[in-house]
Design a protein around this motif. Structure first.
Motif, PDB file in Angstrom:
ATOM      1  N   TYR A 131       0.817  -1.207   0.000  1.00  0.00           N
ATOM      2  CA  TYR A 131       0.000   0.000   0.000  1.00  0.00           C
ATOM      3  C   TYR A 131       0.857   1.267   0.000  1.00  0.00           C
ATOM      4  CZ  TYR A 131      -4.350  -2.561   0.789  1.00  0.00           C
ATOM      5  OH  TYR A 131      -5.438  -3.376   0.643  1.00  0.00           O
ATOM      6  N   LEU A 132       2.034   1.200   0.612  1.00  0.00           N
ATOM      7  CA  LEU A 132       2.916   2.365   0.660  1.00  0.00           C
ATOM      8  C   LEU A 132       3.598   2.624  -0.686  1.00  0.00           C
ATOM      9  CD1 LEU A 132       4.660   1.895   4.142  1.00  0.00           C
ATOM     10  CD2 LEU A 132       3.081   3.723   3.489  1.00  0.00           C
ATOM     11  N   GLN A 133       3.912   1.544  -1.392  1.00  0.00           N
ATOM     12  CA  GLN A 133       4.689   1.669  -2.622  1.00  0.00           C
ATOM     13  C   GLN A 133       3.839   1.987  -3.849  1.00  0.00           C
ATOM     14  OE1 GLN A 133       6.833  -2.021  -2.868  1.00  0.00           O
ATOM     15  NE2 GLN A 133       8.093  -1.593  -1.065  1.00  0.00           N
ATOM     16  N   GLN A 134       2.554   1.649  -3.823  1.00  0.00           N
ATOM     17  CA  GLN A 134       1.703   1.865  -4.993  1.00  0.00           C
ATOM     18  C   GLN A 134       0.403   2.546  -4.585  1.00  0.00           C
ATOM     19  OE1 GLN A 134       1.303  -1.645  -7.538  1.00  0.00           O
ATOM     20  NE2 GLN A 134       3.076  -2.579  -6.542  1.00  0.00           N
ATOM     21  N   GLU A 135       0.017   3.546  -5.337  1.00  0.00           N
ATOM     22  CA  GLU A 135      -1.203   4.284  -5.030  1.00  0.00           C
ATOM     23  C   GLU A 135      -2.457   3.547  -5.484  1.00  0.00           C
ATOM     24  OE1 GLU A 135      -1.040   8.210  -6.530  1.00  0.00           O
ATOM     25  OE2 GLU A 135       0.735   8.794  -5.373  1.00  0.00           O
ATOM     26  N   ASP A 136      -2.344   2.785  -6.549  1.00  0.00           N
ATOM     27  CA  ASP A 136      -3.497   2.066  -7.091  1.00  0.00           C
ATOM     28  C   ASP A 136      -3.796   0.846  -6.212  1.00  0.00           C
ATOM     29  OD1 ASP A 136      -5.470   0.864  -8.531  1.00  0.00           O
ATOM     30  OD2 ASP A 136      -4.349   0.706 -10.404  1.00  0.00           O
ATOM     31  N   ILE A 137      -4.894   0.921  -5.473  1.00  0.00           N
ATOM     32  CA  ILE A 137      -5.230  -0.171  -4.542  1.00  0.00           C
ATOM     33  C   ILE A 137      -6.484  -0.923  -4.985  1.00  0.00           C
ATOM     34  CG2 ILE A 137      -4.149   0.993  -2.591  1.00  0.00           C
ATOM     35  CD1 ILE A 137      -6.990   1.775  -1.666  1.00  0.00           C
ATOM     36  N   ARG A 138      -6.924  -0.709  -6.221  1.00  0.00           N
ATOM     37  CA  ARG A 138      -8.169  -1.339  -6.682  1.00  0.00           C
ATOM     38  C   ARG A 138      -8.109  -2.860  -6.598  1.00  0.00           C
ATOM     39  NH1 ARG A 138      -8.547   1.553 -12.406  1.00  0.00           N
ATOM     40  NH2 ARG A 138      -6.278   1.311 -12.130  1.00  0.00           N
ATOM     41  N   ASP A 139      -6.939  -3.444  -6.905  1.00  0.00           N
ATOM     42  CA  ASP A 139      -6.799  -4.900  -6.862  1.00  0.00           C
ATOM     43  C   ASP A 139      -5.784  -5.354  -5.818  1.00  0.00           C
ATOM     44  OD1 ASP A 139      -8.655  -5.425  -8.901  1.00  0.00           O
ATOM     45  OD2 ASP A 139      -7.159  -5.018 -10.455  1.00  0.00           O
ATOM     46  N   ALA A 140      -5.500  -4.486  -4.869  1.00  0.00           N
ATOM     47  CA  ALA A 140      -4.506  -4.830  -3.843  1.00  0.00           C
ATOM     48  C   ALA A 140      -4.980  -5.975  -2.957  1.00  0.00           C
ATOM     49  CB  ALA A 140      -4.188  -3.609  -2.979  1.00  0.00           C
ATOM     50  N   HIS A 141      -6.296  -6.217  -2.916  1.00  0.00           N
ATOM     51  CA  HIS A 141      -6.804  -7.319  -2.103  1.00  0.00           C
ATOM     52  C   HIS A 141      -6.363  -8.668  -2.663  1.00  0.00           C
ATOM     53  CE1 HIS A 141      -9.793  -6.133  -5.090  1.00  0.00           C
ATOM     54  NE2 HIS A 141     -10.344  -7.330  -5.028  1.00  0.00           N
ATOM     55  N   TRP A 142      -6.032  -8.720  -3.963  1.00  0.00           N
ATOM     56  CA  TRP A 142      -5.499  -9.961  -4.527  1.00  0.00           C
ATOM     57  C   TRP A 142      -4.057 -10.181  -4.071  1.00  0.00           C
ATOM     58  CZ3 TRP A 142      -8.299 -13.616  -6.890  1.00  0.00           C
ATOM     59  CH2 TRP A 142      -9.585 -13.267  -7.302  1.00  0.00           C
ATOM     60  N   PHE A 143      -3.331  -9.102  -3.872  1.00  0.00           N
ATOM     61  CA  PHE A 143      -1.987  -9.181  -3.274  1.00  0.00           C
ATOM     62  C   PHE A 143      -2.114  -9.741  -1.851  1.00  0.00           C
ATOM     63  CE2 PHE A 143       1.596  -7.656  -0.874  1.00  0.00           C
ATOM     64  CZ  PHE A 143       2.659  -7.572  -1.776  1.00  0.00           C
ATOM     65  N   TYR A 144      -3.093  -9.221  -1.121  1.00  0.00           N
ATOM     66  CA  TYR A 144      -3.375  -9.684   0.242  1.00  0.00           C
ATOM     67  C   TYR A 144      -3.705 -11.179   0.238  1.00  0.00           C
ATOM     68  CZ  TYR A 144      -5.339  -9.372   5.017  1.00  0.00           C
ATOM     69  OH  TYR A 144      -5.587  -9.538   6.355  1.00  0.00           O
ATOM     70  N   LEU A 145      -4.545 -11.598  -0.714  1.00  0.00           N
ATOM     71  CA  LEU A 145      -4.946 -13.000  -0.791  1.00  0.00           C
ATOM     72  C   LEU A 145      -3.741 -13.897  -1.047  1.00  0.00           C
ATOM     73  CD1 LEU A 145      -7.307 -15.032  -0.836  1.00  0.00           C
ATOM     74  CD2 LEU A 145      -7.445 -14.672  -3.315  1.00  0.00           C
ATOM     75  N   GLY A 146      -2.834 -13.463  -1.919  1.00  0.00           N
ATOM     76  CA  GLY A 146      -1.627 -14.244  -2.188  1.00  0.00           C
ATOM     77  C   GLY A 146      -0.763 -14.387  -0.959  1.00  0.00           C
ATOM     78  N   SER A 147      -0.612 -13.298  -0.217  1.00  0.00           N
ATOM     79  CA  SER A 147       0.177 -13.334   1.016  1.00  0.00           C
ATOM     80  C   SER A 147      -0.469 -14.237   2.058  1.00  0.00           C
ATOM     81  CB  SER A 147       0.324 -11.916   1.569  1.00  0.00           C
ATOM     82  OG  SER A 147       0.966 -11.923   2.832  1.00  0.00           O
ATOM     83  N   PHE A 148      -1.776 -14.078   2.226  1.00  0.00           N
ATOM     84  CA  PHE A 148      -2.510 -14.858   3.223  1.00  0.00           C
ATOM     85  C   PHE A 148      -2.456 -16.355   2.930  1.00  0.00           C
ATOM     86  CE2 PHE A 148      -7.049 -16.544   3.419  1.00  0.00           C
ATOM     87  CZ  PHE A 148      -6.827 -17.264   4.591  1.00  0.00           C
ATOM     88  N   LEU A 149      -2.747 -16.741   1.683  1.00  0.00           N
ATOM     89  CA  LEU A 149      -2.778 -18.165   1.346  1.00  0.00           C
ATOM     90  C   LEU A 149      -1.386 -18.793   1.439  1.00  0.00           C
ATOM     91  CD1 LEU A 149      -5.331 -18.369  -1.599  1.00  0.00           C
ATOM     92  CD2 LEU A 149      -5.660 -18.977   0.801  1.00  0.00           C
ATOM     93  N   ALA A 150      -0.351 -18.038   1.102  1.00  0.00           N
ATOM     94  CA  ALA A 150       1.010 -18.557   1.227  1.00  0.00           C
ATOM     95  C   ALA A 150       1.338 -18.818   2.695  1.00  0.00           C
ATOM     96  CB  ALA A 150       2.007 -17.563   0.634  1.00  0.00           C
ATOM     97  N   MET A 151       0.971 -17.877   3.545  1.00  0.00           N
ATOM     98  CA  MET A 151       1.249 -18.013   4.979  1.00  0.00           C
ATOM     99  C   MET A 151       0.386 -19.119   5.595  1.00  0.00           C
ATOM    100  SD  MET A 151       3.399 -16.416   6.894  1.00  0.00           S
ATOM    101  CE  MET A 151       3.861 -16.982   8.524  1.00  0.00           C
TER     102      MET A 151
END
Length: 250
Positions: free
Chosen positions: A130-150
């Protein structure tokens, strides 16, 4: 002359997902021994194999699971275990408060899934996104990737730890319980960067020792609440002081 502003190219959802998983890999490496340790100590502490796997699948909270395991081994009552782990996880309220403005546009089912997957590691990875990129429209998919990996890593390591415990029944004599204490110390130390954090740790530690004789491990609850109260109070005092100084300089 064209004065239009060029919008940054939107990253695909699949790329966001993969990037989220990649960003979490260094944190996963650090969590691997933690998950194995939990699975190894679960059954000797009084938790069945299915219970250990179910806890990692449903609860998915490393620190709280270890605390629950310790309380279970000590014979603490179920309400005490639930209340203690609840207090320990109060820090997630701060994480959630930070993420609310970023996920306000998402439907309820996405926010519920993200709430379940909120861990220290995923929050750290997603905060950088969120700090590095202003466009957060699909950032929840980044979150999903992190969550499922963990999540996959935690469940897999729990199962591996359970299997090792079955193969080597005397592993409880290897001093792994001490490793659990060391792991917690290692988790706390990086956060000791401010006076409120130092105060919270010192007060919680002192109260834990002072209340060790209280039945049903209730002293742990008292220590946790005391530490949080002192740390939060100091943090609020510092914030108010800085705010006052800022207005004075204006």
């Amino acid at each position: 002359m064209n004065n239009s502003v060029t919008m940054p190219r939107r990253v695909s959802r699949s790329s966001e997902f993969v990037n989220g998983a990649k960003a979490t890999i260094p944190l996963i490496i650090g969590a691997i021994p933690f998950g194995i340790l939990f699975g190894t100590l679960a059954e000797p502490s009084g938790l069945s194999v299915l219970g250990a796997l179910a806890m990692s699948l449903i609860v998915f909270a490393g620190a709280s699971q270890f605390i629950a395991l310790g309380l279970l081994a000590a014979g603490a009552a179920v309400p005490v275990i639930i209340a203690t782990t609840f207090v320990v996880n109060l820090r997630h309220l701060l994480y959630a408060a930070n993420l609310v403005p970023k996920v306000r546009h998402l439907p309820q089912h996405w926010r519920a899934l993200m709430a379940f997957g909120l861990t220290d590691e995923t929050f750290a990875a997603v905060s950088n996104r969120y700090l590095q990129q202003e466009d957060i429209r699909d950032a929840h998919w980044f979150y999903l990737g992190s969550f499922l990996a963990m999540y996959s890593n935690w469940v897999l390591c729990t199962a591996l730890g359970v299997a090792l415990g079955e193969l080597f029944p005397d592993m409880t004599q290897w001093g792994l319980d001490f490793a659990m204490s060391v792991t917690f110390i290692g988790m706390v130390i990086p956060y000791l960067k401010s006076k409120p954090m130092w105060a919270a740790v010192i007060v919680a530690g002192a109260m834990a020792i002072a209340t060790a004789a209280i039945p049903h491990k209730l002293g742990l609850m008292i220590a946790a609440i005391s530490g949080i109260a002192v740390g939060l109070s100091l943090h609020m005092m510092q914030s108010k002081k800085h705010s006052t100084q800022g207005k004075t300089h204006e």
